[in-house]
Design an enzyme around this catalytic site. Structure first.
Site, short mmCIF file in Angstrom:
data_model
loop_
_atom_site.label_atom_id
_atom_site.label_comp_id
_atom_site.label_asym_id
_atom_site.label_seq_id
_atom_site.Cartn_x
_atom_site.Cartn_y
_atom_site.Cartn_z
CG HIS A 1 -1.80 -1.19 1.31
ND1 HIS A 1 -1.36 -2.43 1.71
CD2 HIS A 1 -3.13 -1.33 1.03
CE1 HIS A 1 -2.37 -3.30 1.69
NE2 HIS A 1 -3.45 -2.66 1.27
N PRO B 1 -6.73 -4.76 10.95
CG PRO B 1 -7.33 -6.61 12.21
CD PRO B 1 -6.15 -5.76 11.87
CG ASN C 1 -6.74 9.48 2.04
OD1 ASN C 1 -7.91 9.10 2.12
ND2 ASN C 1 -5.72 8.65 2.18
CB ILE D 1 -8.98 8.09 -1.39
CG1 ILE D 1 -9.01 9.28 -2.37
CG2 ILE D 1 -8.78 6.78 -2.15
CD1 ILE D 1 -10.01 9.16 -3.51
CG HIS E 1 -6.03 1.46 -0.73
ND1 HIS E 1 -6.03 1.86 0.57
CD2 HIS E 1 -6.20 0.10 -0.72
CE1 HIS E 1 -6.22 0.80 1.36
NE2 HIS E 1 -6.33 -0.27 0.60
CB SER F 1 -24.58 -8.88 35.56
OG SER F 1 -25.81 -8.25 35.69
CD GLU G 1 -21.00 -4.93 24.81
OE1 GLU G 1 -20.99 -4.26 23.75
OE2 GLU G 1 -21.98 -4.97 25.57
CG HIS H 1 -25.33 -13.78 32.90
ND1 HIS H 1 -24.42 -13.23 33.78
CD2 HIS H 1 -26.55 -13.42 33.36
CE1 HIS H 1 -25.06 -12.57 34.72
NE2 HIS H 1 -26.35 -12.67 34.50
CG HIS I 1 -29.49 -11.78 26.94
ND1 HIS I 1 -30.18 -11.22 25.88
CD2 HIS I 1 -29.13 -10.74 27.73
CE1 HIS I 1 -30.22 -9.91 26.04
NE2 HIS I 1 -29.59 -9.59 27.15
NE ARG J 1 -29.41 -14.35 36.43
CZ ARG J 1 -30.63 -14.76 36.75
NH1 ARG J 1 -31.07 -15.95 36.36
NH2 ARG J 1 -31.42 -13.99 37.46
C1 TPP Z 1 -12.04 -4.17 9.61
C2 TPP Z 1 -11.46 -4.04 8.24
N1 TPP Z 1 -12.28 -4.06 7.20
C3 TPP Z 1 -11.78 -3.97 5.94
C4 TPP Z 1 -10.44 -3.87 5.73
C5 TPP Z 1 -9.89 -3.84 4.32
N2 TPP Z 1 -9.41 -2.49 4.04
C6 TPP Z 1 -8.11 -2.16 4.14
S1 TPP Z 1 -7.84 -0.52 3.94
C7 TPP Z 1 -9.48 -0.24 3.67
C8 TPP Z 1 -10.02 1.15 3.47
C9 TPP Z 1 -9.06 2.05 2.83
O1 TPP Z 1 -9.42 3.38 3.04
P1 TPP Z 1 -8.69 4.24 4.11
O2 TPP Z 1 -8.85 3.62 5.42
O3 TPP Z 1 -9.15 5.62 3.96
O4 TPP Z 1 -7.16 4.10 3.72
P2 TPP Z 1 -6.42 4.83 2.51
O5 TPP Z 1 -6.90 4.16 1.26
O6 TPP Z 1 -6.78 6.25 2.56
O7 TPP Z 1 -5.00 4.55 2.76
C10 TPP Z 1 -10.20 -1.42 3.74
C11 TPP Z 1 -11.67 -1.51 3.52
C12 TPP Z 1 -9.62 -3.85 6.86
N3 TPP Z 1 -8.29 -3.77 6.78
N4 TPP Z 1 -10.15 -3.90 8.11
MG MG Z 2 -8.53 7.25 3.01
#
Ligand code: TPP
Ligand code: MG
Length: 756
Positions: free
Chosen positions: A121, A211, A278, A280, A352, A474, A501, A551, A563, A610
């Protein structure tokens, strides 16, 4: 002192050192004591005129004494004085041109590494290079020579896909492990430059990200940890910022709302989020799916928020300086161009997540005025970066001196907590509780048993910070003595996370990563689904976080199937390096807590009832029987058991009852309690086989689904449990309705023996 400055010239190291405190004492010392020039022949006084007046008298006084000091002492003294008289010093590029060249070094490394790997990237590192350059050269408190210095500022790249930003920075700043070879092996097996940053793999990576949203929520935990340790040990030992670089995707994820709401509420003023604004994401412009005003959003959550041009170094510096002074957490929305410098693909989703291609790389080199071969950084730019990497050394040495000067007990306690070592008194506390239980057994729910254990544990381990996602009463995670952490008052050891959570679990990861804290918290087991992405990352990172999840079955009764966890134990057991404990009674609960605390290479779940359960473990036994993951809790009447009954948690008592029913039919059965699959499976084969035994009939009972149990009872074993969702009714009725009773367990065994 003159020895530091051999002849009229400074060694390169001393040059770095002097640059580090350019605004202060060493600079003044240079001017006063010798007419030193740097290795390039430049006089210090002409190069660095911005001496802070407050430091000059100190330096003069020191010089006047004529005393000789060792280099570390000199640095420590200088930096203590600096810390008192100025903000942390920076090595700002001296001109816009120099800034651009430093930022372009990041851009070049990112596009070259992605190009070589044909994967990665480039857009984020190229777009955020200006922001990173300002932060790392002027603001971030760190020392590349010691990435684990406890009082360093934390930098979290929440948008982990931009990993090349971190790797480029580590190389440029002089992190020892990050060689140019590692950069050339971006995304290759065994390299220190994996696709997304991995904590524990690459020195300097504060948390594993990828993530989206997790890093931001981790940072909230880190910022809480810093404030808590400052409250306990004082600002001399804990006084640092937590910075986050977050992308559009980070802020779109739901977890970001939980994180920013909690941070705003707690007024975590030392948390600064730099938003790579950005416009994008992968599908294209964010306007395809989003029209949130992030500045207003953060403001409404109690943050300071501002919008700047993310390619203007002066604006970036001014915004960070203002954020440092704010009494709230700060968002700086930095408007950037993704893939800045790539003339055709920059500003679009095309940069990207894929290599630019040879033509676009060449065009970008032209646009940026970067006329060097791939992976080559010119000396002057590299040494400027290396100076930035070393500028924190004096600050670190001063911190080490302050730690050394602490009261011996306080120092030992701080070091113990940071090292994550358990105190010796833990074993005594556990023993004491077990002795009490032997003397006066308790028939209580394991969630209440957990509170009973915590009364002793939290006294023995003040580094435990508990919490609950709005289910405190709880989950039984707050003992009477625990005070809440509140806005502006962080000395407490209990966090009201609110109904959050996911944010809670991720913040706990951040606290554990920060060090000095063992986080534990509570919610219902069924809501482990809401925590799962963060739990998985805790397991991946090997972090000691402990989730009390109460629980834990249809035994919760009337709240019904929404639940009642059914598949959750199986789903959690599927996560590698996560210990799922389901203790059967109060003694097992104490033992499982002890094991979870000792498990410093991964997270644990305590699945607790529980409803009340009898104390099955009577008498005193100092050994932790749960440590094997499973053990015989009731032996067969004769040597050769015809039946082995396996159970966990509240169903162990049913198995014990079933054993009696079988005994009445002259069938010899043993009962094996299985509080933790993972520990059982980690045993050597022979030990595990001995615990599982050789009875011809194996029956397991657990108020959940069968998945996973075959590894213990075999595919020909009989399982008594759930096959679908639960229902709303009193617990006893539900157990009967779903056929999870001692009679049904005995019947299952009899059927297998052909005696039904
Ligand atoms: C929870 C999660 N969902 C989906 C992705 C896949 N993913 C990686 S980057 C991205 C979005 C890219 O947009 P942005 O966060 O604005 O990063 P940029 O392109 O500006 O670097 C996605 C959907 C991920 N890494 N984590
Ligand atoms: Mg972006």
């Amino acid at each position: 002192m003159r020895k530091l400055f051999a002849g009229n010239y400074l060694s390169p190291e001393a040059y770095v050192v002097s640059r580090e405190s350019v605004n202060g004492a060493l600079h003044d010392l240079c001017m006063t004591l010798c007419t030193a020039r740097d290795t390039r022949g430049r006089r210090f006084d002409s190069e660095f005129p911005n001496v802070i007046p407050a430091v000059i008298p100190w330096a003069r006084r020191l010089a006047a004494t004529g005393q000789s000091m060792s280099k570390p002492d000199l640095l420590a003294a200088a930096s203590t004085n600096l810390a008192q008289s100025s903000r942390f010093p920076g090595v700002a590029p001296r001109s816009r041109a120099e800034h651009d060249r430093m930022a372009n070094a990041i851009r070049a490394l990112a596009m070259d590494a992605v190009e070589q790997a044909k994967s990665g990237h480039p857009g984020l590192p190229m777009g955020a290079a200006d922001v990173a350059t300002v932060l790392f050269t002027q603001f971030l408190k760190f020392d590349a020579a010691d990435p684990t210095w406890p009082d360093r500022d934390r930098f979290v790249l929440s948008a982990g896909h931009g990993s090349m930003l971190l790797y480029a920075l580590f190389y440029l700043l002089g992190y020892e492990a990050m060689t140019i070879e590692e950069i050339k092996h971006f995304r290759q097996l065994g390299s220190l430059t994996p696709g997304h940053p991995e904590h524990g793999h690459t020195p300097g990576v504060e948390t594993t990200t990828g993530p989206l949203g997790q890093g931001l929520a981790n940072a909230v935990g880190m910022a809480i940890a810093e404030r808590h340790l400052a409250a306990i040990f004082g600002g001399d030992l804990a006084d640092h910022f937590t910075y986050v670089l977050a992308s559009d995707g980070d802020l779109m994820e739901g977890i970001s709302q939980e994180a920013i709401a909690l941070a705003g509420h707690l007024r975590l003023a030392k948390l600064v989020v730099l938003f790579d604004d950005n416009h994008i994401s992968i599908d294209g412009p964010t306007s395809l799916s989003d029209s949130v005003d992030q500045v207003e959003r953060f403001e409404s959550a109690g943050w300071d928020a501002t919008r700047i041009d993310g390619h203007d170094p002066a604006a970036i510096a001014a915004a960070i300086a203002a954020a440092q002074k704010s009494d709230r957490p700060s968002l700086i929305a930095c408007r950037t161009t993704i893939g800045f410098g790539a003339p055709n693909k920059g500003g679009t989703e095309k940069v990207h997540g894929s290599a630019l291609g040879a033509d676009e790389v060449a065009a970008a080199r032209k646009t940026l005025g970067w006329n060097y071969p791939p992976f080559e950084i010119p000396d002057d730019i590299l040494s400027q970066w290396r100076a930035a990497g070393a500028r924190g050394s004096a600050s670190r040495l001063a911190w080490e001196k302050r730690l050394a000067a602490c009261d011996a007990d306080q120092r030992a306690e701080f070091e113990r907590r940071i090292a994550g070592k358990l105190p010796a008194k833990l074993a005594a506390a556990v023993k004491d509780v077990k002795q009490k239980l032997a003397a006066a057994p308790k028939e209580i729910a394991t969630r209440a048993a957990s509170e009973f254990a915590l009364e002793a544990l939290t006294v023995a381990l003040p580094e435990m910070i508990g919490g609950s996602a709005d289910l405190t009463g709880s989950n039984n995670t707050r003992t009477k003595a625990m005070k809440a952490i509140k806005p502006g008052d962080y000395a407490g050891t209990f966090i009201h996370y609110g109904v959050r959570e996911h944010g809670m679990a991720a913040a706990m990861n951040g606290m554990a990563l920060h060090g000095g804290i063992i986080p534990f918290s509570g919610t219902f087991l069924v809501f482990s689904d809401y925590c799962r992405p963060a739990i998985r990352l805790a397991a991946l990172m090997g972090q000691r976080v402990i989730h009390v999840m109460t629980h834990d079955s249809i035994g919760l009764g009337e709240d019904g199937p929404t639940h009642q966890p059914v598949e959750h134990l199986a789903a959690l057991r599927a996560i590698p390096n996560l210990k799922v404990f389901r203790p059967a009674d109060i003694v097992e609960t104490m033992e499982c807590w002890q094991l979870a605390l000792a498990s410093n290479t991964g997270p644990s779940i305590l699945a607790l009832t529980r409803q009340n359960v009898p104390q099955l473990r009577q008498g005193f036994d100092e050994a932790n029987r749960c440590a094997a993951g499973a053990y015989e809790i009731a032996a067969a009447d004769d040597d050769a058991a015809a039946v082995s009954l396996f159970a966990t948690g509240s169903e162990v008592a049913l198995a014990v009852e079933a054993r009696k029913l079988l005994a009445a039919r002259k069938i010899s059965a043993r009962v094996v309690s299985v509080p933790c699959f993972e520990l059982l499976f980690a045993l050597p084969d022979a030990k595990r086989a001995a615990i599982i035994g050789t009875a011809s009939v194996n029956v397991a009972v657990e108020a959940g689904i069968r998945q996973g149990w075959d590894a213990i009872i075999g595919s020909d074993g009989t399982f008594v449990g759930m096959t679908g969702f639960g229902a709303s009714a009193p617990a006893k009725d539900l157990y009967r309705h779903f056929g999870i009773t001692a009679e049904k367990v005995a019947e299952a065994a009899l059927a297998r023996l052909g005696k039904s």
